[in-house]
Design an enzyme around this catalytic site. Structure first.
Site, short mmCIF file in Angstrom:
data_model
loop_
_atom_site.label_atom_id
_atom_site.label_comp_id
_atom_site.label_asym_id
_atom_site.label_seq_id
_atom_site.Cartn_x
_atom_site.Cartn_y
_atom_site.Cartn_z
N GLN A 1 2.95 9.93 1.67
CA GLN A 1 4.27 9.25 1.78
C GLN A 1 5.21 9.66 0.66
O GLN A 1 6.42 9.46 0.78
CB GLN A 1 4.10 7.73 1.78
CG GLN A 1 3.41 7.21 3.04
CD GLN A 1 3.29 5.70 3.01
OE1 GLN A 1 2.36 5.16 2.41
NE2 GLN A 1 4.22 5.01 3.64
N CYS B 1 5.86 -0.34 7.69
CA CYS B 1 5.50 0.86 6.92
C CYS B 1 6.73 1.33 6.16
O CYS B 1 7.82 1.38 6.73
CB CYS B 1 5.01 1.96 7.87
SG CYS B 1 4.56 3.48 7.03
N LEU B 2 6.53 1.68 4.90
CA LEU B 2 7.65 2.16 4.10
C LEU B 2 8.23 3.46 4.66
O LEU B 2 9.39 3.78 4.41
CB LEU B 2 7.19 2.37 2.64
CG LEU B 2 6.77 1.09 1.91
CD1 LEU B 2 6.10 1.43 0.58
CD2 LEU B 2 7.96 0.16 1.70
N HIS C 1 -2.66 7.21 7.34
CA HIS C 1 -1.66 8.14 6.78
C HIS C 1 -2.33 9.45 6.34
O HIS C 1 -1.76 10.53 6.51
CB HIS C 1 -0.97 7.52 5.55
CG HIS C 1 0.19 6.63 5.86
ND1 HIS C 1 1.31 7.06 6.54
CD2 HIS C 1 0.44 5.32 5.56
CE1 HIS C 1 2.18 6.05 6.65
NE2 HIS C 1 1.68 4.98 6.05
N HIS D 1 -4.57 1.16 7.50
CA HIS D 1 -3.21 1.71 7.67
C HIS D 1 -3.02 2.92 6.73
O HIS D 1 -2.48 3.95 7.15
CB HIS D 1 -2.20 0.59 7.38
CG HIS D 1 -0.76 1.00 7.33
ND1 HIS D 1 0.19 0.49 8.21
CD2 HIS D 1 -0.07 1.82 6.49
CE1 HIS D 1 1.38 1.01 7.91
NE2 HIS D 1 1.25 1.83 6.86
N GLU D 2 -3.49 2.80 5.48
CA GLU D 2 -3.32 3.89 4.51
C GLU D 2 -4.20 5.09 4.84
O GLU D 2 -3.77 6.24 4.70
CB GLU D 2 -3.62 3.40 3.09
CG GLU D 2 -2.80 2.22 2.58
CD GLU D 2 -1.31 2.35 2.83
OE1 GLU D 2 -0.81 3.47 2.92
OE2 GLU D 2 -0.66 1.30 2.95
N GLY E 1 0.84 -1.19 0.00
CA GLY E 1 0.00 0.00 0.00
C GLY E 1 0.87 1.23 0.00
O GLY E 1 2.06 1.16 0.35
O1 GNR Z 1 4.06 -2.69 2.65
C1 GNR Z 1 3.38 -2.57 3.66
N1 GNR Z 1 3.06 -3.66 4.38
C2 GNR Z 1 2.09 -3.67 5.39
C3 GNR Z 1 2.02 -4.80 6.21
C4 GNR Z 1 1.09 -4.87 7.22
C5 GNR Z 1 0.22 -3.81 7.41
C6 GNR Z 1 0.30 -2.68 6.62
C7 GNR Z 1 1.23 -2.60 5.62
S1 GNR Z 1 1.29 -1.20 4.60
C8 GNR Z 1 2.97 -1.22 4.10
C9 GNR Z 1 3.23 -0.14 3.06
C10 GNR Z 1 3.00 1.22 3.67
O2 GNR Z 1 3.75 1.75 4.43
N2 GNR Z 1 1.88 1.82 3.38
O3 GNR Z 1 1.56 2.99 3.94
NI NI Z 2 2.59 3.05 5.85
#
Ligand code: GNR
Ligand code: NI
Length: 173
Positions: free
Chosen positions: A51, A97-98, A143, A139-140, A46
């Site tokens: 980001q 998270c990236l 953000h 999660h997104e 995601g």
């Molecule tokens: O790549 C991602 N893996 C992930 C694993 C478990 C829960 C959420 C994520 S999102 C993350 C990519 C990211 O930072 N998206 O904002």
């Molecule tokens: Ni993230």
């Protein structure tokens, strides 16, 4: 298409609340395409616009991914997403998270959600998600509201992670 640089914590831009997309036009579609390319390359499942430094309510997800031999990729772009329903049941995933590189922790979230959004044609859609997709979309959307997964952890764990990332940044500069 273009790869976009990904912001990492601590960065004040990651704490900001993103603005709704006014119109789904070619500029937005180009951003969506660049975000998919950046997400696949990272690789991640995601990516939210903030980001890559764009303060717009827009995210891309693909929990299958490009390198899965068994399953076809399933790219979904969600513009101005709104969660309209969450399940009573929760689920726990080890999240990463990236923008918080090399750190992982369990986060509890509703197991299933319904989310309405505009697709890349500007058409209204509603999606019922469960499993990793439900977790990833939440999660997104966090953000877009300036929230990182570490904000769901204890202050002790969060500060440990953020201090480490800050130290790495200072060493690199
Ligand atoms: O790549 C991602 N893996 C992930 C694993 C478990 C829960 C959420 C994520 S999102 C993350 C990519 C990211 O930072 N998206 O904002
Ligand atoms: Ni993230």
């Amino acid at each position: 298409m273009a790869l976009l640089p990904i912001l990492t914590a601590p960065d004040p831009r990651l704490k900001t609340i993103s603005e709704p997309v006014a119109e789904v036009n070619d500029e937005i579609r180009k951003l969506v395409d660049d975000m998919f390319e950046t997400m696949y390359e990272a690789p991640g499942i995601g990516l939210a616009a903030i980001q890559v430094g764009v303060q717009k309510r827009l995210l891309v997800v693909d929990v299958i991914g490009k390198n899965d031999e068994e399953n076809d990729p399933d790219p979904i772009a969600l513009i101005n997403p709104e969660i309209t329903w969450v399940s009573d049941d929760d689920s726990v995933y080890e999240e990463g998270c990236l923008s918080v590189p090399a750190h992982y922790a369990d986060v509890v979230r509703p197991a299933e959600i319904k989310v309405k959004y505009l697709d890349r044609d500007g058409k209204e859609q509603e999606l019922h998600a469960d499993g990793l997709l439900a977790t990833c979309i939440q999660h997104e959307i966090d953000h877009l509201d300036g929230i990182l997964f570490v904000d769901h952890l204890s202050a002790l764990k969060r500060n440990m992670i953020l201090r480490k990332l800050l130290k790495l940044k200072k060493q690199a500069s």
